[in-house]
Design a protein around this motif. Structure first.
Motif, PDB file in Angstrom:
ATOM      1  N   ARG A 110       0.825  -1.208   0.000  1.00 22.97           N
ATOM      2  CA  ARG A 110       0.000   0.000   0.000  1.00 22.97           C
ATOM      3  C   ARG A 110       0.862   1.261   0.000  1.00 22.97           C
ATOM      4  NH1 ARG A 110      -3.798  -2.051   4.994  1.00 22.97           N
ATOM      5  NH2 ARG A 110      -4.991  -3.639   3.858  1.00 22.97           N
ATOM      6  N   PRO A 111       0.302   2.342  -0.534  1.00 22.65           N
ATOM      7  CA  PRO A 111       1.052   3.613  -0.530  1.00 22.65           C
ATOM      8  C   PRO A 111       1.154   4.186   0.880  1.00 22.65           C
ATOM      9  CG  PRO A 111      -1.183   3.975  -1.308  1.00 22.65           C
ATOM     10  CD  PRO A 111      -1.026   2.479  -1.168  1.00 22.65           C
ATOM     11  N   VAL A 112       2.099   5.086   1.066  1.00 22.92           N
ATOM     12  CA  VAL A 112       2.302   5.752   2.350  1.00 22.92           C
ATOM     13  C   VAL A 112       2.242   7.261   2.143  1.00 22.92           C
ATOM     14  CG1 VAL A 112       3.693   3.871   3.283  1.00 22.92           C
ATOM     15  CG2 VAL A 112       4.811   5.754   2.072  1.00 22.92           C
ATOM     16  N   PRO A 113       1.946   8.039   3.186  1.00 23.62           N
ATOM     17  CA  PRO A 113       1.920   9.502   3.043  1.00 23.62           C
ATOM     18  C   PRO A 113       3.295  10.049   2.666  1.00 23.62           C
ATOM     19  CG  PRO A 113       0.856   8.791   5.082  1.00 23.62           C
ATOM     20  CD  PRO A 113       1.543   7.595   4.530  1.00 23.62           C
ATOM     21  N   MET A 114       3.295  11.189   2.006  1.00 24.92           N
ATOM     22  CA  MET A 114       4.521  11.901   1.625  1.00 24.92           C
ATOM     23  C   MET A 114       5.433  11.043   0.748  1.00 24.92           C
ATOM     24  SD  MET A 114       5.479  13.978   5.120  1.00 24.92           S
ATOM     25  CE  MET A 114       6.921  14.725   4.331  1.00 24.92           C
ATOM     26  N   GLY A 115       4.830  10.238  -0.139  1.00 25.07           N
ATOM     27  CA  GLY A 115       5.626   9.355  -0.995  1.00 25.07           C
ATOM     28  C   GLY A 115       6.592  10.108  -1.887  1.00 25.07           C
ATOM     29  N   GLN A 116       6.120  11.186  -2.530  1.00 28.92           N
ATOM     30  CA  GLN A 116       6.986  11.941  -3.432  1.00 28.92           C
ATOM     31  C   GLN A 116       8.137  12.592  -2.686  1.00 28.92           C
ATOM     32  OE1 GLN A 116       5.072  14.580  -6.168  1.00 28.92           O
ATOM     33  NE2 GLN A 116       3.473  13.131  -6.746  1.00 28.92           N
ATOM     34  N   GLU A 117       7.839  13.112  -1.487  1.00 25.73           N
ATOM     35  CA  GLU A 117       8.884  13.757  -0.693  1.00 25.73           C
ATOM     36  C   GLU A 117       9.965  12.751  -0.296  1.00 25.73           C
ATOM     37  OE1 GLU A 117       5.710  14.121  -0.321  1.00 25.73           O
ATOM     38  OE2 GLU A 117       5.264  16.274  -0.388  1.00 25.73           O
ATOM     39  N   ARG A 118       9.560  11.525   0.012  1.00 23.50           N
ATOM     40  CA  ARG A 118      10.525  10.489   0.394  1.00 23.50           C
ATOM     41  C   ARG A 118      11.430  10.136  -0.791  1.00 23.50           C
ATOM     42  NH1 ARG A 118       7.743   6.805   4.959  1.00 23.50           N
ATOM     43  NH2 ARG A 118       5.804   7.931   5.232  1.00 23.50           N
ATOM     44  N   ILE A 119      10.822  10.024  -1.975  1.00 20.54           N
ATOM     45  CA  ILE A 119      11.612   9.698  -3.165  1.00 20.54           C
ATOM     46  C   ILE A 119      12.611  10.807  -3.473  1.00 20.54           C
ATOM     47  CG2 ILE A 119      11.488   9.304  -5.656  1.00 20.54           C
ATOM     48  CD1 ILE A 119       8.719   7.986  -5.153  1.00 20.54           C
TER      49      ILE A 119
END
Length: 461
Positions: free
Chosen positions: A406-415
């Protein structure tokens, strides 16, 4: 004037629950022999004009909640961007902040630095019940701080402290520490649960009525919680904790409670010769601790409030020599590990439950989010298969009982944070993936099922 009658009750020193009479066991926290006598004297407070009052003054007039005028909270910058981050972008005018930490963590060092900067805005008072004036001055001189606008007292008399602050117009106040403070009307020694609670309550009333921004240092117990009655944490507007990391040079500040900001923020400081300094890229610190390339190692991107923090996660899976396999977990949820082992067995046909299994978050951080699921699975598989993942590999993602990722919050920021720190392979939930995030030299691997993790080793080794 007749002395106010003292009300006697009994309070649990662990959780703060009140009882009308003494008993051996606390019904709330189940602790034994923690209930002590509490003498609560009625303390009269002087009513004054509210022209310089704090954000929460006494207002007995009734009005419609929808018609209450909007009051913009006024914040002061403390000079430390990391301290401000945890407070919510600055300390609120008239607020009460509790700061705890183990001996030597740097509480006094941080606050004398903060007070030196705040004293340039308005009069400031430093009160110490533990150190002499010379000791505090020597610390300030060693840190090369401007002490010319800081007043200092070495007393524990709360009533006198508040009166001096009012008479001299102090707008900033540091109390070091609440365990050394006392009210003369209470017949018990400083540090007693009654004295701690009443002294903090008196300071809280004075701060709110007169707009004095107050920071109170609080002792810490062996388990890391604040020392004193549980009600102490309810008195403060923010309860912060400063802790040492495994490398004694670094400190982290977290909020257990914050009425004016997020309690999820984390601040990182470094103890240098000239005091505690802000660390602008803490990920570099935690990553360097686990830079050894070996099986069972992988990096993880944790979202701490608005900050993304990169850490190393390790696993060791070994043949068990006893009848009962050993489990050792540091920094992640033990129950989460048990669930992941069941998912591995059922959804991946990988059974390692008969082995000794250890999980460790390098650097002593505690991770409470479900995004650790995917890196934990990869770390265990890496150790079990004895396959080394590239040190430039990072992963995050939550795993469901059906084996879905499942996706997690702030996915783009983590990447983006992973790419900024030089990672070349990033394993992400498919719903967190977006083609626009792909960068030259960086391989993003989107996955939707845990069964796909076996294929990751062919791409990330």
């Amino acid at each position: 004037m007749a002395k106010a009658k003292t009300k006697i009750s009994y309070v649990c020193s662990e959780c703060g629950t009140d009882y009308p009479r003494w008993q051996g066991n606390c019904g709330a926290c189940k602790a034994w022999n923690t209930i002590v006598e509490f003498k609560e004297a009625k303390v009269a407070t002087q009513r004054t004009a509210q022209t310089s009052a704090g954000y929460s003054v006494q207002d007995t007039e009734i009005e419609k909640l929808s018609e209450v005028s909007d009051q913009q909270l006024h914040r002061y910058k403390t000079g430390s961007s990391e301290f401000d981050r945890v407070l919510g972008e600055g300390i609120v005018h008239g607020s009460v902040v509790l700061l705890s930490g183990s001996p030597g963590a740097g509480k006094s060092t941080l606050l004398i630095d903060v007070l030196s900067r705040l004293s340039q805005i308005a009069p400031a008072l430093y009160v110490s019940g533990e150190e002499s004036k010379n000791q505090i001055k020597d610390r300030g001189d060693r840190l090369k701080l401007d002490l010319s606008k800081i007043d200092i007292m070495t007393t524990g008399d709360i009533e006198r402290i508040c009166q001096v602050a009012l008479d001299r117009g102090h707008k900033f106040l540091v109390i070091d520490s609440i365990q050394t403070m006392f009210l003369t009307g209470i017949d018990s020694s400083p540090g007693n649960v009654t004295q701690v609670k009443e002294s903090a309550a008196y300071l809280n009333r004075a701060s709110k009525e007169h707009g004095i921004t107050t920071i109170i240092i609080v002792h810490e117990t062996k388990d890391g919680s604040i020392s004193g009655p549980q009600t102490l944490s309810h008195i403060g507007d923010a309860t912060l904790r400063i802790a040492r990391e495994s490398d004694s040079k670094y400190r982290t500040i977290r909020a257990d409670k914050n009425r004016f900001g997020s309690a999820e923020e984390i601040g990182t400081l470094a103890m240098m010769a000239d005091g505690l300094k802000d660390v602008t890229n803490p990920s570099a610190i935690f990553l360097e601790h686990g830079s050894v390339e070996a099986s069972g190692n992988i990096a993880y991107a944790s979202a701490e409030g608005r900050r993304t923090l990169l850490v190393n996660l390790q696993s060791l899976v070994d043949v068990s020599n006893g009848e009962i396999p050993q489990r050792g977990v540091v920094g992640v949820d033990y129950k989460r590990l048990s669930m992941l082992l069941a998912v591995m067995r059922k959804r991946m046909s990988v059974s390692i439950g008969d082995n000794d299994i250890y999980i460790n978050v390098v650097g002593g951080l505690k991770l409470n989010e479900t995004g650790t699921d995917v890196p934990m699975l990869l770390a265990m598989l890496s150790s079990f298969r004895d396959k080394i993942l590239s040190s430039k590999t990072l992963a995050f993602g939550e795993v469901g009982l059906s084996g879905e990722v499942r996706p997690v919050p702030m996915g783009q920021e983590r990447i983006k944070e992973a790419i900024r720190n030089g990672f070349e392979i990033v394993i992400v939930p498919k719903k967190n993936y977006h083609k626009s995030l792909e960068t030259q030299g960086v391989k993003l691997i989107p996955i939707s099922q845990v069964s796909e993790l076996e294929n990751v080793f062919d791409l990330a080794t």
